[in-house]
Design a protein around this motif. Sequence first.
Motif, PDB file in Angstrom:
ATOM      1  N   ILE A  16      51.619  44.737  50.389  1.00 30.19           N
ATOM      2  CA  ILE A  16      51.354  43.475  50.327  1.00 30.19           C
ATOM      3  C   ILE A  16      50.229  43.090  50.009  1.00 30.19           C
ATOM      4  O   ILE A  16      49.933  42.568  51.459  1.00 30.19           O
ATOM      5  CB  ILE A  16      52.779  42.675  50.316  1.00 30.19           C
ATOM      6  CG1 ILE A  16      54.193  43.436  49.728  1.00 30.19           C
ATOM      7  CG2 ILE A  16      52.556  41.941  49.133  1.00 30.19           C
ATOM      8  CD1 ILE A  16      53.833  43.883  48.046  1.00 30.19           C
ATOM      9  N   SER A  17      49.377  43.144  49.383  1.00 32.13           N
ATOM     10  CA  SER A  17      48.056  42.439  49.242  1.00 32.13           C
ATOM     11  C   SER A  17      47.771  40.820  49.141  1.00 32.13           C
ATOM     12  O   SER A  17      47.249  40.029  50.036  1.00 32.13           O
ATOM     13  CB  SER A  17      46.732  43.047  48.865  1.00 32.13           C
ATOM     14  OG  SER A  17      46.866  44.716  49.034  1.00 32.13           O
ATOM     15  N   SER A  18      47.959  40.029  48.724  1.00 33.27           N
ATOM     16  CA  SER A  18      48.763  38.991  48.282  1.00 33.27           C
ATOM     17  C   SER A  18      49.630  38.460  47.295  1.00 33.27           C
ATOM     18  O   SER A  18      50.858  38.904  46.897  1.00 33.27           O
ATOM     19  CB  SER A  18      47.232  38.813  46.830  1.00 33.27           C
ATOM     20  OG  SER A  18      47.724  38.810  45.869  1.00 33.27           O
ATOM     21  N   VAL A  19      50.231  37.261  47.643  1.00 35.75           N
ATOM     22  CA  VAL A  19      51.001  36.859  47.403  1.00 35.75           C
ATOM     23  C   VAL A  19      50.583  35.378  46.515  1.00 35.75           C
ATOM     24  O   VAL A  19      50.202  34.854  46.653  1.00 35.75           O
ATOM     25  CB  VAL A  19      52.244  36.152  48.183  1.00 35.75           C
ATOM     26  CG1 VAL A  19      53.752  35.597  48.067  1.00 35.75           C
ATOM     27  CG2 VAL A  19      52.644  37.942  48.915  1.00 35.75           C
ATOM     28  N   HIS A  20      51.571  35.156  45.022  1.00 37.57           N
ATOM     29  CA  HIS A  20      51.193  34.019  44.284  1.00 37.57           C
ATOM     30  C   HIS A  20      52.154  33.004  43.927  1.00 37.57           C
ATOM     31  O   HIS A  20      53.060  33.743  43.841  1.00 37.57           O
ATOM     32  CB  HIS A  20      50.328  34.670  43.039  1.00 37.57           C
ATOM     33  CG  HIS A  20      49.227  35.556  43.607  1.00 37.57           C
ATOM     34  ND1 HIS A  20      47.440  35.298  43.657  1.00 37.57           N
ATOM     35  CD2 HIS A  20      49.476  36.536  44.008  1.00 37.57           C
ATOM     36  CE1 HIS A  20      46.626  36.156  43.881  1.00 37.57           C
ATOM     37  NE2 HIS A  20      47.683  36.972  44.544  1.00 37.57           N
ATOM     38  N   VAL A  21      52.013  31.932  44.550  1.00 39.34           N
ATOM     39  CA  VAL A  21      53.532  30.906  44.299  1.00 39.34           C
ATOM     40  C   VAL A  21      53.105  30.358  42.683  1.00 39.34           C
ATOM     41  O   VAL A  21      51.943  29.779  43.171  1.00 39.34           O
ATOM     42  CB  VAL A  21      53.904  30.284  45.036  1.00 39.34           C
ATOM     43  CG1 VAL A  21      55.462  29.432  45.106  1.00 39.34           C
ATOM     44  CG2 VAL A  21      54.425  31.398  46.141  1.00 39.34           C
ATOM     45  N   ILE A  22      53.702  30.328  42.172  1.00 38.30           N
ATOM     46  CA  ILE A  22      53.438  29.428  40.712  1.00 38.30           C
ATOM     47  C   ILE A  22      54.482  28.042  40.094  1.00 38.30           C
ATOM     48  O   ILE A  22      55.366  29.023  40.422  1.00 38.30           O
ATOM     49  CB  ILE A  22      53.202  29.905  38.768  1.00 38.30           C
ATOM     50  CG1 ILE A  22      53.029  32.021  39.022  1.00 38.30           C
ATOM     51  CG2 ILE A  22      52.238  29.682  38.416  1.00 38.30           C
ATOM     52  CD1 ILE A  22      51.593  32.240  40.005  1.00 38.30           C
ATOM     53  N   ILE A  23      53.781  27.490  40.796  1.00 37.24           N
ATOM     54  CA  ILE A  23      54.604  25.624  40.766  1.00 37.24           C
ATOM     55  C   ILE A  23      54.292  25.099  39.366  1.00 37.24           C
ATOM     56  O   ILE A  23      53.226  25.224  39.028  1.00 37.24           O
ATOM     57  CB  ILE A  23      54.428  25.406  42.149  1.00 37.24           C
ATOM     58  CG1 ILE A  23      52.483  24.823  42.186  1.00 37.24           C
ATOM     59  CG2 ILE A  23      55.056  25.544  42.825  1.00 37.24           C
ATOM     60  CD1 ILE A  23      53.311  23.981  43.670  1.00 37.24           C
ATOM     61  N   GLU A  69      47.409  35.091  34.405  1.00 42.12           N
ATOM     62  CA  GLU A  69      46.356  34.067  34.530  1.00 42.12           C
ATOM     63  C   GLU A  69      45.365  33.659  35.553  1.00 42.12           C
ATOM     64  O   GLU A  69      44.058  34.080  35.749  1.00 42.12           O
ATOM     65  CB  GLU A  69      46.108  33.531  33.093  1.00 42.12           C
ATOM     66  CG  GLU A  69      46.655  33.802  31.936  1.00 42.12           C
ATOM     67  CD  GLU A  69      45.984  34.261  30.527  1.00 42.12           C
ATOM     68  OE1 GLU A  69      44.990  33.407  30.161  1.00 42.12           O
ATOM     69  OE2 GLU A  69      45.330  34.945  30.651  1.00 42.12           O
ATOM     70  N   ALA A  70      46.159  33.586  36.211  1.00 42.63           N
ATOM     71  CA  ALA A  70      45.827  32.566  37.402  1.00 42.63           C
ATOM     72  C   ALA A  70      44.736  33.737  38.414  1.00 42.63           C
ATOM     73  O   ALA A  70      44.201  33.471  38.645  1.00 42.63           O
ATOM     74  CB  ALA A  70      46.647  31.506  38.081  1.00 42.63           C
ATOM     75  N   MET A  71      45.827  34.798  38.776  1.00 46.55           N
ATOM     76  CA  MET A  71      45.640  36.223  38.855  1.00 46.55           C
ATOM     77  C   MET A  71      44.558  36.476  39.036  1.00 46.55           C
ATOM     78  O   MET A  71      43.665  37.597  39.218  1.00 46.55           O
ATOM     79  CB  MET A  71      46.429  36.641  39.369  1.00 46.55           C
ATOM     80  CG  MET A  71      47.976  36.046  40.283  1.00 46.55           C
ATOM     81  SD  MET A  71      49.122  36.871  40.206  1.00 46.55           S
ATOM     82  CE  MET A  71      48.995  38.494  40.785  1.00 46.55           C
ATOM     83  N   ALA A  72      43.887  35.888  37.553  1.00 46.51           N
ATOM     84  CA  ALA A  72      43.076  37.351  36.962  1.00 46.51           C
ATOM     85  C   ALA A  72      41.321  37.925  37.794  1.00 46.51           C
ATOM     86  O   ALA A  72      41.555  38.840  38.254  1.00 46.51           O
ATOM     87  CB  ALA A  72      42.224  37.190  35.386  1.00 46.51           C
ATOM     88  N   GLY A  73      40.847  37.148  38.602  1.00 45.20           N
ATOM     89  CA  GLY A  73      39.823  37.202  39.419  1.00 45.20           C
ATOM     90  C   GLY A  73      39.875  38.151  40.850  1.00 45.20           C
ATOM     91  O   GLY A  73      39.312  38.284  41.098  1.00 45.20           O
ATOM     92  N   ALA A 104      42.974  45.324  36.783  1.00 42.58           N
ATOM     93  CA  ALA A 104      44.244  46.413  36.237  1.00 42.58           C
ATOM     94  C   ALA A 104      44.876  47.131  36.147  1.00 42.58           C
ATOM     95  O   ALA A 104      46.121  47.350  35.129  1.00 42.58           O
ATOM     96  CB  ALA A 104      43.559  46.566  34.485  1.00 42.58           C
ATOM     97  N   ASN A 105      44.820  47.691  37.029  1.00 37.19           N
ATOM     98  CA  ASN A 105      45.469  48.881  37.689  1.00 37.19           C
ATOM     99  C   ASN A 105      46.472  48.723  38.330  1.00 37.19           C
ATOM    100  O   ASN A 105      47.437  49.552  38.696  1.00 37.19           O
ATOM    101  CB  ASN A 105      44.896  50.321  37.449  1.00 37.19           C
ATOM    102  CG  ASN A 105      45.397  51.664  37.394  1.00 37.19           C
ATOM    103  OD1 ASN A 105      46.550  51.697  36.078  1.00 37.19           O
ATOM    104  ND2 ASN A 105      46.327  52.575  38.418  1.00 37.19           N
ATOM    105  N   ASP A 106      46.425  47.473  39.201  1.00 33.46           N
ATOM    106  CA  ASP A 106      46.776  47.049  40.184  1.00 33.46           C
ATOM    107  C   ASP A 106      48.140  46.894  40.440  1.00 33.46           C
ATOM    108  O   ASP A 106      48.239  46.228  38.652  1.00 33.46           O
ATOM    109  CB  ASP A 106      46.404  45.286  41.190  1.00 33.46           C
ATOM    110  CG  ASP A 106      45.084  45.804  41.968  1.00 33.46           C
ATOM    111  OD1 ASP A 106      45.307  46.943  42.114  1.00 33.46           O
ATOM    112  OD2 ASP A 106      44.450  45.480  41.929  1.00 33.46           O
ATOM    113  N   TRP A 107      49.380  46.896  40.719  1.00 36.18           N
ATOM    114  CA  TRP A 107      50.808  46.574  40.842  1.00 36.18           C
ATOM    115  C   TRP A 107      51.517  45.245  41.005  1.00 36.18           C
ATOM    116  O   TRP A 107      51.113  44.477  41.850  1.00 36.18           O
ATOM    117  CB  TRP A 107      51.723  47.368  41.575  1.00 36.18           C
ATOM    118  CG  TRP A 107      51.840  48.653  41.528  1.00 36.18           C
ATOM    119  CD1 TRP A 107      51.378  49.825  41.795  1.00 36.18           C
ATOM    120  CD2 TRP A 107      52.453  49.701  40.235  1.00 36.18           C
ATOM    121  NE1 TRP A 107      51.177  51.135  41.339  1.00 36.18           N
ATOM    122  CE2 TRP A 107      52.261  51.070  40.347  1.00 36.18           C
ATOM    123  CE3 TRP A 107      53.325  49.282  38.802  1.00 36.18           C
ATOM    124  CZ2 TRP A 107      52.816  51.961  39.230  1.00 36.18           C
ATOM    125  CZ3 TRP A 107      54.502  50.086  38.378  1.00 36.18           C
ATOM    126  CH2 TRP A 107      53.750  51.213  38.085  1.00 36.18           C
TER     127      TRP A 107
END
Length: 234
Positions: free
Chosen positions: A47-54, A91-95, A99-102
């Motif tokens: 896992i490369s990154s973990v994004h928590v949306i609060i 949207e927040a992860m866009a940068g 596009a082809n990442d899982w």
Amino acid sequence: MSKFHVLIPAAGTGSRMGTECPKQYLPLLGKPLIHHTLALFAAAQRISSVHVIISPDDHLWAQHVIDVDAKLHIHRHGGDTRAATVFNGLEAMAGQVAANDWVLVHDAARPGLSHAMLERLLDSVQDDDVGGLLAIPLADTLKRADVAQRVAKTEPRDGLWQAQTPQMFRYGLLKQALQHAGAAPTDEAQAVEALGYSPKLVLGELRNLKITYPQDLQLAEAILLADAKEQKKL
């Protein structure tokens, strides 16, 4: 090579738990429930990154001592629905993603996911043209109720599966699916299905339950305690 990223929508209130505190912050073995959910992904090397949306007004995240891993990112972009929260998170992860990442969308209140299940999902779906999700075949007989809460009909369960998470799709496809979703889909697979695709079902486990009702916390505690005992034996 495509990377794996995790998106955890954690903007819900968990009203069915009957508590004032959102369920992702309820105590489980002395730590917030979401800590246990995050710990698995923090330890997963693939896992490369973990994004928590609060929620934008979430004041509880800062109050709890939640271990912050270097790959963890917090985004205050929660929406009114799960679908809106996930889309805002994309949207927040866009940068930070291609596009082809899982992207693996996982419920904040599913602390019972195991490393073996995660690896099974990654291995089964990483070469798939569409994507997929963990799920388990229905074992119980299904009853459809009428307005008086009496049985109106027994539904055949042949071929029926209960969806779990993570649900794993390419970043570009998932974003497109949520952009075009009509009525708010209840999960990411439904949005992808609406585009005409058929996600792959990967066998999950009962332990990967979603904490929805108070008694579910007791089951999760028993599962995590059993895991801890197994680790001590190793």
